[in-house]
Design a protein around this motif. Sequence first.
Motif, PDB file in Angstrom:
ATOM      1  N   ALA A 154      -4.219 -13.947   8.906  1.00  0.00           N
ATOM      2  CA  ALA A 154      -4.476 -12.508   8.792  1.00  0.00           C
ATOM      3  C   ALA A 154      -5.915 -12.137   9.128  1.00  0.00           C
ATOM      4  CB  ALA A 154      -4.133 -12.038   7.377  1.00  0.00           C
ATOM      5  N   ALA A 155      -6.583 -12.988   9.886  1.00  0.00           N
ATOM      6  CA  ALA A 155      -7.981 -12.705  10.227  1.00  0.00           C
ATOM      7  C   ALA A 155      -8.106 -11.480  11.127  1.00  0.00           C
ATOM      8  CB  ALA A 155      -8.608 -13.923  10.903  1.00  0.00           C
ATOM      9  N   HIS A 156      -7.033 -11.136  11.838  1.00  0.00           N
ATOM     10  CA  HIS A 156      -7.079 -10.020  12.788  1.00  0.00           C
ATOM     11  C   HIS A 156      -6.691  -8.689  12.147  1.00  0.00           C
ATOM     12  CE1 HIS A 156      -2.921 -11.320  12.619  1.00  0.00           C
ATOM     13  NE2 HIS A 156      -2.539 -10.211  13.220  1.00  0.00           N
ATOM     14  N   VAL A 157      -6.347  -8.703  10.863  1.00  0.00           N
ATOM     15  CA  VAL A 157      -5.994  -7.462  10.171  1.00  0.00           C
ATOM     16  C   VAL A 157      -6.839  -7.339   8.903  1.00  0.00           C
ATOM     17  CG1 VAL A 157      -3.624  -7.575  11.042  1.00  0.00           C
ATOM     18  CG2 VAL A 157      -4.153  -8.486   8.763  1.00  0.00           C
ATOM     19  N   ARG A 158      -6.757  -6.183   8.275  1.00  0.00           N
ATOM     20  CA  ARG A 158      -7.430  -5.988   6.993  1.00  0.00           C
ATOM     21  C   ARG A 158      -6.391  -6.037   5.884  1.00  0.00           C
ATOM     22  NH1 ARG A 158      -9.250  -1.064   7.430  1.00  0.00           N
ATOM     23  NH2 ARG A 158      -8.501   0.066   5.596  1.00  0.00           N
ATOM     24  N   VAL A 159      -6.635  -6.867   4.885  1.00  0.00           N
ATOM     25  CA  VAL A 159      -5.714  -6.982   3.753  1.00  0.00           C
ATOM     26  C   VAL A 159      -6.369  -6.343   2.535  1.00  0.00           C
ATOM     27  CG1 VAL A 159      -4.375  -8.519   2.286  1.00  0.00           C
ATOM     28  CG2 VAL A 159      -4.759  -9.122   4.687  1.00  0.00           C
ATOM     29  N   GLU A 160      -5.764  -5.276   2.054  1.00  0.00           N
ATOM     30  CA  GLU A 160      -6.263  -4.565   0.880  1.00  0.00           C
ATOM     31  C   GLU A 160      -5.591  -5.128  -0.371  1.00  0.00           C
ATOM     32  OE1 GLU A 160      -8.518  -2.133   0.588  1.00  0.00           O
ATOM     33  OE2 GLU A 160      -8.979  -2.023   2.740  1.00  0.00           O
ATOM     34  N   HIS A 161      -6.391  -5.603  -1.314  1.00  0.00           N
ATOM     35  CA  HIS A 161      -5.865  -6.187  -2.549  1.00  0.00           C
ATOM     36  C   HIS A 161      -5.768  -5.122  -3.636  1.00  0.00           C
ATOM     37  CE1 HIS A 161      -7.599 -10.389  -1.316  1.00  0.00           C
ATOM     38  NE2 HIS A 161      -6.628  -9.970  -0.521  1.00  0.00           N
ATOM     39  N   GLN A 162      -4.702  -5.205  -4.436  1.00  0.00           N
ATOM     40  CA  GLN A 162      -4.524  -4.248  -5.521  1.00  0.00           C
ATOM     41  C   GLN A 162      -3.883  -4.920  -6.732  1.00  0.00           C
ATOM     42  OE1 GLN A 162      -5.545  -1.036  -5.766  1.00  0.00           O
ATOM     43  NE2 GLN A 162      -4.806  -1.116  -7.882  1.00  0.00           N
ATOM     44  N   LEU A 163      -4.531  -4.790  -7.879  1.00  0.00           N
ATOM     45  CA  LEU A 163      -3.968  -5.279  -9.136  1.00  0.00           C
ATOM     46  C   LEU A 163      -2.948  -4.281  -9.677  1.00  0.00           C
ATOM     47  CD1 LEU A 163      -7.250  -6.501 -10.873  1.00  0.00           C
ATOM     48  CD2 LEU A 163      -5.497  -7.924  -9.804  1.00  0.00           C
ATOM     49  N   CYS A 164      -2.025  -4.787 -10.491  1.00  0.00           N
ATOM     50  CA  CYS A 164      -0.984  -3.945 -11.092  1.00  0.00           C
ATOM     51  C   CYS A 164      -0.874  -4.262 -12.580  1.00  0.00           C
ATOM     52  CB  CYS A 164       0.359  -4.173 -10.412  1.00  0.00           C
ATOM     53  SG  CYS A 164       0.327  -4.069  -8.624  1.00  0.00           S
ATOM     54  N   PRO A 165      -1.900  -4.008 -13.365  1.00  0.00           N
ATOM     55  CA  PRO A 165      -1.854  -4.368 -14.789  1.00  0.00           C
ATOM     56  C   PRO A 165      -0.709  -3.671 -15.516  1.00  0.00           C
ATOM     57  CG  PRO A 165      -3.700  -2.895 -14.311  1.00  0.00           C
ATOM     58  CD  PRO A 165      -3.153  -3.325 -12.996  1.00  0.00           C
ATOM     59  N   VAL A 197      -2.477   1.542   4.703  1.00  0.00           N
ATOM     60  CA  VAL A 197      -1.550   0.421   4.867  1.00  0.00           C
ATOM     61  C   VAL A 197      -0.193   0.929   5.352  1.00  0.00           C
ATOM     62  CG1 VAL A 197      -2.710  -0.790   2.979  1.00  0.00           C
ATOM     63  CG2 VAL A 197      -0.584   0.423   2.523  1.00  0.00           C
ATOM     64  N   ASP A 198       0.459   0.125   6.175  1.00  0.00           N
ATOM     65  CA  ASP A 198       1.826   0.448   6.590  1.00  0.00           C
ATOM     66  C   ASP A 198       2.793  -0.671   6.213  1.00  0.00           C
ATOM     67  OD1 ASP A 198       1.143  -1.528   8.389  1.00  0.00           O
ATOM     68  OD2 ASP A 198       1.822  -0.444  10.166  1.00  0.00           O
ATOM     69  N   THR A 199       2.259  -1.719   5.595  1.00  0.00           N
ATOM     70  CA  THR A 199       3.065  -2.849   5.148  1.00  0.00           C
ATOM     71  C   THR A 199       2.537  -3.285   3.788  1.00  0.00           C
ATOM     72  OG1 THR A 199       3.288  -3.576   7.449  1.00  0.00           O
ATOM     73  CG2 THR A 199       3.904  -5.156   5.744  1.00  0.00           C
ATOM     74  N   ILE A 200       3.447  -3.452   2.827  1.00  0.00           N
ATOM     75  CA  ILE A 200       3.039  -3.825   1.472  1.00  0.00           C
ATOM     76  C   ILE A 200       3.682  -5.153   1.098  1.00  0.00           C
ATOM     77  CG2 ILE A 200       3.136  -3.198  -0.975  1.00  0.00           C
ATOM     78  CD1 ILE A 200       3.105  -0.265  -0.097  1.00  0.00           C
ATOM     79  N   VAL A 201       2.855  -6.088   0.665  1.00  0.00           N
ATOM     80  CA  VAL A 201       3.313  -7.406   0.230  1.00  0.00           C
ATOM     81  C   VAL A 201       3.425  -7.403  -1.291  1.00  0.00           C
ATOM     82  CG1 VAL A 201       2.797  -9.869   0.161  1.00  0.00           C
ATOM     83  CG2 VAL A 201       2.190  -8.521   2.188  1.00  0.00           C
ATOM     84  N   LEU A 202       4.587  -7.813  -1.789  1.00  0.00           N
ATOM     85  CA  LEU A 202       4.796  -7.936  -3.231  1.00  0.00           C
ATOM     86  C   LEU A 202       4.408  -9.357  -3.627  1.00  0.00           C
ATOM     87  CD1 LEU A 202       8.225  -6.079  -3.528  1.00  0.00           C
ATOM     88  CD2 LEU A 202       5.907  -5.144  -3.692  1.00  0.00           C
ATOM     89  N   GLY A 203       3.166  -9.521  -4.077  1.00  0.00           N
ATOM     90  CA  GLY A 203       2.598 -10.846  -4.283  1.00  0.00           C
ATOM     91  C   GLY A 203       2.807 -11.433  -5.659  1.00  0.00           C
ATOM     92  N   CYS A 204       3.921 -11.114  -6.278  1.00  0.00           N
ATOM     93  CA  CYS A 204       4.305 -11.670  -7.577  1.00  0.00           C
ATOM     94  C   CYS A 204       5.817 -11.750  -7.579  1.00  0.00           C
ATOM     95  CB  CYS A 204       3.804 -10.775  -8.711  1.00  0.00           C
ATOM     96  SG  CYS A 204       4.453 -11.188 -10.354  1.00  0.00           S
ATOM     97  N   THR A 205       6.375 -12.845  -8.073  1.00  0.00           N
ATOM     98  CA  THR A 205       7.831 -12.998  -8.012  1.00  0.00           C
ATOM     99  C   THR A 205       8.564 -12.023  -8.931  1.00  0.00           C
ATOM    100  OG1 THR A 205       7.710 -14.831  -9.616  1.00  0.00           O
ATOM    101  CG2 THR A 205       7.761 -15.401  -7.265  1.00  0.00           C
TER     102      THR A 205
END
Length: 218
Positions: A154-165, A197-205
Amino acid sequence: MAGGLRGEQTVGLDGNSQGRPPFASIGFFDSGVGGTSVLLEVHRLLPAAPLLYLADQAHCPYGPRPTAELRTLSAANTRWLLARGATLIVIACNTASAAALHWLRRRFPGVPFVGMVPAVKPAAQTTRSGVVGLLATPATLQGALLREVEAAWAAHVRVEHQLCPGLVERIEAGDLDSPATRTLVHRSLAPLLAAGVDTIVLGCTHYPFLTSLVADLA
């Protein structure tokens, strides 16, 4: 840990819960129900494989816990599964994978481990805006696994991190679409959407249980 591990379940050929088996070839663990999203996909692909699932709900959520504690819990979960015949361990948790995957492989030589990492690679390949959003826990966002994946794919894109407490706790309680849960998800998505963002990754099972809600609010 005695008495603190709950939620053991096996899935056989017919997919029915069968109690504690004398043997299970693939063992899964997570802090709660989240890892069942992984378990069900494996069962779909390998319907004849005996599966054993451990939900460590006594220590849920894993997300805010320090690395040392996550490793201790992961080792205890691994021993529990191995004692019941598991021959391969799936860490069905992004947080535990980030904190303990490499460590467990060193601590239990000869035992194959499969870990989770957020699906940043396919997201980076499909985004059109060049901005990907990642919803995840603190341990996942701070882990070396994620850094490795982002650097490699993902070096060619920007990945925005977001917590979900608080989101894992909502899912564990079965609260998937209440006004409070919708507000929490909306609050987590807002900065990502504002960033383009136009794509969202759900980074928790756990988060796939909210796929429809995330799609609705995004």
